[in-house]
Design a protein around this motif. Structure first.
Motif, PDB file in Angstrom:
ATOM      1  N   THR A 140     -13.329  11.150   6.745  1.00  0.00           N
ATOM      2  CA  THR A 140     -13.004   9.733   6.887  1.00  0.00           C
ATOM      3  C   THR A 140     -13.173   9.300   8.334  1.00  0.00           C
ATOM      4  OG1 THR A 140     -11.382  10.071   5.151  1.00  0.00           O
ATOM      5  CG2 THR A 140     -11.282   8.004   6.320  1.00  0.00           C
ATOM      6  N   ARG A 176       0.828  -1.193   0.000  1.00  0.00           N
ATOM      7  CA  ARG A 176       0.000   0.000   0.000  1.00  0.00           C
ATOM      8  C   ARG A 176       0.876   1.262   0.000  1.00  0.00           C
ATOM      9  NH1 ARG A 176      -4.466  -0.548   4.405  1.00  0.00           N
ATOM     10  NH2 ARG A 176      -5.193  -2.307   3.191  1.00  0.00           N
ATOM     11  N   LEU A 179     -13.725   1.872   0.229  1.00  0.00           N
ATOM     12  CA  LEU A 179     -12.991   0.761   0.843  1.00  0.00           C
ATOM     13  C   LEU A 179     -13.797   0.162   1.992  1.00  0.00           C
ATOM     14  CD1 LEU A 179      -9.244   1.773   0.989  1.00  0.00           C
ATOM     15  CD2 LEU A 179     -10.472   0.462  -0.712  1.00  0.00           C
ATOM     16  N   SER A 191     -13.012  -1.388  -6.508  1.00  0.00           N
ATOM     17  CA  SER A 191     -12.645  -0.384  -5.513  1.00  0.00           C
ATOM     18  C   SER A 191     -11.133  -0.289  -5.376  1.00  0.00           C
ATOM     19  CB  SER A 191     -13.293  -0.703  -4.174  1.00  0.00           C
ATOM     20  OG  SER A 191     -12.799  -1.914  -3.699  1.00  0.00           O
ATOM     21  N   LYS A 192     -10.451  -1.460  -5.519  1.00  0.00           N
ATOM     22  CA  LYS A 192      -8.984  -1.434  -5.472  1.00  0.00           C
ATOM     23  C   LYS A 192      -8.424  -0.564  -6.592  1.00  0.00           C
ATOM     24  CE  LYS A 192      -7.257  -5.652  -3.683  1.00  0.00           C
ATOM     25  NZ  LYS A 192      -7.019  -7.054  -4.036  1.00  0.00           N
ATOM     26  N   PHE A 211      -9.544   3.326  -6.128  1.00  0.00           N
ATOM     27  CA  PHE A 211      -9.125   4.054  -4.934  1.00  0.00           C
ATOM     28  C   PHE A 211      -8.091   5.138  -5.240  1.00  0.00           C
ATOM     29  CE2 PHE A 211      -6.206   4.343  -1.272  1.00  0.00           C
ATOM     30  CZ  PHE A 211      -7.090   4.894  -0.375  1.00  0.00           C
ATOM     31  N   SER A 240     -13.390   8.072  -1.323  1.00  0.00           N
ATOM     32  CA  SER A 240     -12.584   6.917  -1.722  1.00  0.00           C
ATOM     33  C   SER A 240     -12.410   5.959  -0.544  1.00  0.00           C
ATOM     34  CB  SER A 240     -11.233   7.375  -2.251  1.00  0.00           C
ATOM     35  OG  SER A 240     -10.436   7.826  -1.188  1.00  0.00           O
ATOM     36  N   PHE A 241     -12.283   6.527   0.662  1.00  0.00           N
ATOM     37  CA  PHE A 241     -12.174   5.648   1.836  1.00  0.00           C
ATOM     38  C   PHE A 241     -13.514   4.961   2.108  1.00  0.00           C
ATOM     39  CE2 PHE A 241      -8.382   8.116   2.589  1.00  0.00           C
ATOM     40  CZ  PHE A 241      -7.523   7.149   3.060  1.00  0.00           C
TER      41      PHE A 241
END
Lengths: 522, 243
Positions: free
Chosen positions: B232, B3, B158, B119-120, B123, B154-155
């Motif tokens: 977030t 990551r 996830l 989503s990966k 992101f 974006s979070f």
């Protein structure tokens, strides 16, 4: 960093110091709890010192200070190429603003010191202190700003920080419920206030209070705005028909926060007075508005105290007394507003305003002290129900003395500060309308009766609870407020000459305020 | 590890793209002289606050986007207040939601493979887009608040795709504290360097180019990071602990 530099920039610094401290608190709290306490107390003390510097500067110069955010130079309220209108956000600090800033930062300092022991067992303390500092930022911004939209922003900061702090103890969800109620009501109020600002901006193309006041034509739209402002700010101040959040909010908050909520409400009271005197004072019919505020005050005084008599939860009872005492301030300043511009103003109107404004600082000090003692009792006994308390005077000697001073002061007994301001209000309001004055005295007697009950059931009688005196930092917090109560009680002239009289004169002089801003501010 | 590498790569790509864009003008260089019409007074006015913003905004702030000139420069102090309101909201939610962590654990099913993979992939791009919006706040519509909201979304993606995903509270708190300190710090540098609080002390540069408008981009980056990490944090607090 010369002295002059510090003085010139003090209106900005008094906001920056607690704001910077609040953003830094979560970072420092991660490393060491002790360092965080030092950081908090240092920033609160610094804020208090800057407040005193502002108070001194405004008193010496005798006219409002002007500070423009982001302009070059800092006091250029009206840029030369703008056609005579203020463009940026301007802080206009007159004697009334600096007086309120002093009150707010003093109570916050006492509350901050008090919290160190009182909240020592709680989790997420760095959040508590960040919120406490931001609540102070909200109050200071509200009382110092000269811009209506900026006032709304700080009103929001103040309300949200208060709501979050009321919910801090959670208390099986009861505190969260109180905070939820407060948050919903104050958001609706803030939106109504924003609606009023929008109307004014549409009409006059300005957000600066002085600019709006100078262009004010008092059309039908402005009457709607006046109603919106009066109701929302009266609601935030806790005046009676809009008081329903006060008992829950004050009652469920931690002790130090209840004390600060008193000054937070007073910041809204400041907004109400500022709007009615400065923005609408020149164009509107001040006698009608003044009578409206007087009626709010009388209702708050009377209903507040009668509701307080039947309470048996110590903090709820004090919350109803806070409503009742707010009535005195509304009554005193309302009489000043009703007589503004007539011959009666110099006879007794100004004295009534002085009484009302003097009552603001007195109320902040003694009601703050009473909430801190209530917090101390709850800290040791673990309940806020008066029926389950008793005999605390056996072991909690200092707390008992502090409570007695606060209770005698709120009832208006001579050697303490409540007497000085209440006497001023009685005397001047009697000349205006004797019935109002007699009502105020009856309310004072009922207040005494109610506090005799609290004193008797909490502190007198046989020893039920085997408890110790509260820790030192809590006593220091209470002692700071007691110092001012005794000082203003023994020498009311100090407060009247240096703090109250300039504040009342500044508030009653909207033309001076407008001329200072639109005249360029230099 | 993976990551972190991806994040560094994304930042590098972003910087390269940003430098490439730095030579391209955004918006019109020669704006016409605007006339402001006041509907209530029913006349064209020139001596009013809105007319002044339109007439002098670009000269006085260096910002091509007049909305940004108003939000960050003329009324920058209000923006500081609004950022504080968001800080309050996230701190308040954090302190109220705190207790539920221990008590309630919700069972959450896994999302399907399409959502997980997409989503990966998305992101990084969403973060890039959010950063673009706040970095170009002084040139194109948008700015710190929408940019931060895009980053937070974006979070949120996830959270929806991975039941066990949790943003790290500590780094979020550090990010929001640092961003807030940056905003106040920039204002304070203005006070120290030019001795006016929130003074735009950096050179304005050429309007319509990326490196222009003095401190406005710096403030908008701080606002964007702050809004992103706070939203977030709020999403994280509301999601609770899941299994």
């Amino acid at each position: 960093m010369s002295w002059e530099y510090l003085v010139n920039h003090s209106p900005a610094l008094i906001i920056i110091v607690p704001l910077l401290a609040a953003f830094g608190t979560p970072l420092i709290g991660r490393f060491s709890r002790k360092a965080m306490y030092i950081w908090i107390i240092a920033s609160l003390t610094l804020t208090e010192i800057i407040a005193i510097i502002i108070l001194h500067t405004v008193y010496i110069s005798g006219k409002p200070m002007v500070y423009v955010m982001g302009a070059n130079p800092y006091n250029m309220a009206v840029p030369p190429d703008s056609g005579g209108i203020p463009i940026r956000i301007i802080f206009t600090v007159d004697a009334f603003s600096s007086f309120m800033a002093f009150v707010a930062s003093t109570v916050a300092l006492a509350g901050g010191i008090y919290s160190i022991s009182c909240e020592a067992q709680q989790s997420a303390q760095e959040k508590y202190y960040a919120l406490l500092l931001l609540m102070l930022v909200g109050m200071l911004g509200m009382v110092l700003t000269g811009d209506l939209f900026n006032f709304f922003v700080f009103l929001e900061i103040n309300s949200l920080a208060s709501a979050a702090l009321v919910s801090y103890r959670i208390d099986k969800g009861l505190a969260v419920e109180a905070a939820f109620k407060y948050a919903i009501i104050s958001s609706i109020g803030a939106l109504a206030f924003l609606f009023g600002i929008g109307i004014l901006y549409g009409e006059y193309d300005a957000l600066n209070m002085a600019m709006i006041a100078s262009r004010m034509k008092f059309t039908d739209l402005d009457k709607i705005v006046m109603a919106l402002f009066t109701v929302t700010l009266g609601m935030k101040a806790g005046a009676i028909p809009m008081h329903y959040w006060v008992p829950d909010g004050y009652g469920k908050a931690p002790g130090a926060i209840s004390a600060m909520l008193v000054t937070a409400s007073q910041a809204s009271l400041y907004g109400l007075f500022r709007v009615s005197f400065t923005v609408f004072g020149l164009a509107a019919n001040t006698a009608t508005l003044g009578w409206f505020i007087i009626m709010l005050g009388v209702l708050s005084m009377f209903v507040g105290v009668t509701m307080a008599l039947i309470q048996h939860d110590i903090k709820r009872l004090m919350a109803y007394h806070a409503i009742s005492q707010t009535g005195y301030m509304l009554l005193g300043v309302g009489v000043g507003l009703a007589t503004l511009g007539t011959a009666a103003f110099n006879q007794y109107g100004l004295a009534a305003m002085e009484g009302g404004i003097f009552h603001i600082i007195n109320h902040a000090m003694y009601k703050g002290l009473l909430f801190l003692t209530a917090g101390a009792v709850i800290y040791r006994v673990g309940t806020s129900d008066l029926n389950k308390m008793g005999g605390l005077a056996h072991t909690m000697k200092y707390t008992t003395i502090f409570f007695m001073i606060g209770a005698l002061s709120i009832a208006g007994i001579p050697p303490f500060n409540g007497f000085a301001s209440k006497l001023l209000i009685y005397e001047s309001v009697y000349q205006f309308n004797p019935v109002l004055s007699i009502l105020a005295m009856i309310v004072s007697i009922l207040t005494l009766a109610s506090f005799v009950k609290v004193f008797h059931s909490a502190f007198m009688g046989p020893k039920i609870h085997d408890v110790k005196e509260v820790p030192k930092s809590m006593l220091i917090g209470m002692a700071i407020l007691t110092f001012f109560i005794i000082l203003f009680g023994l020498f009311p002239n100090i407060a009247l000459n240096y703090l109250v009289a300039p504040a009342a004169k500044a508030l009653a002089n909207p033309l001076g305020y407008i001329a200072r801003v639109l005249g360029g501010g230099a | 590890m993976k990551r972190a590498v991806a994040a560094i790569l994304a930042i590098l790509i972003f910087i390269v793209l940003g430098l490439a864009f730095a030579k391209i003008p955004f918006g019109n260089v020669n704006l016409e002289d605007y006339h402001y019409y006041n509907p209530i007074q029913d006349k064209q006015t020139s001596d009013s606050v809105p007319a002044h913003y339109l007439k002098e905004g670009k000269n006085e702030t260096g910002s091509t986007n007049i909305v940004t000139a108003v939000v960050v420069d003329y009324r920058g102090f209000d923006t500081l207040g609004e950022v504080t309101v968001l800080f309050l909201a996230s701190t308040g939610v954090g302190s109220v939601m705190y207790i539920f962590e221990k008590e309630k654990r919700r069972k959450v099913r896994r999302a399907n493979a399409v959502v997980e993979t997409a989503s990966k992939l998305l992101f990084g791009f969403i973060i890039l887009f959010g950063a673009y919006i706040f970095v170009h706040g002084h040139l194109t519509p948008g700015g710190g608040f929408p940019g931060g909201a895009v980053i937070a979304s974006s979070f949120l993606l996830l959270y929806l795709a991975y039941p066990k995903f949790h943003a790290e509270h500590k780094s979020l708190n550090v990010a929001e504290s640092l961003a807030g300190l940056t905003f106040v710090g920039v204002g304070l540098i203005g006070l120290l360097v030019a001795s006016y609080f929130l003074y735009n002390f950096l050179p304005f540069g050429l309007p319509t180019y990326l490196f222009s408008a003095g401190v406005i981009p710096i403030i908008y980056v701080a606002v964007g990071v702050k809004v992103g990490s706070e939203l977030t944090g709020i999403v994280d607090a509301m999601m609770g602990v899941r299994e």
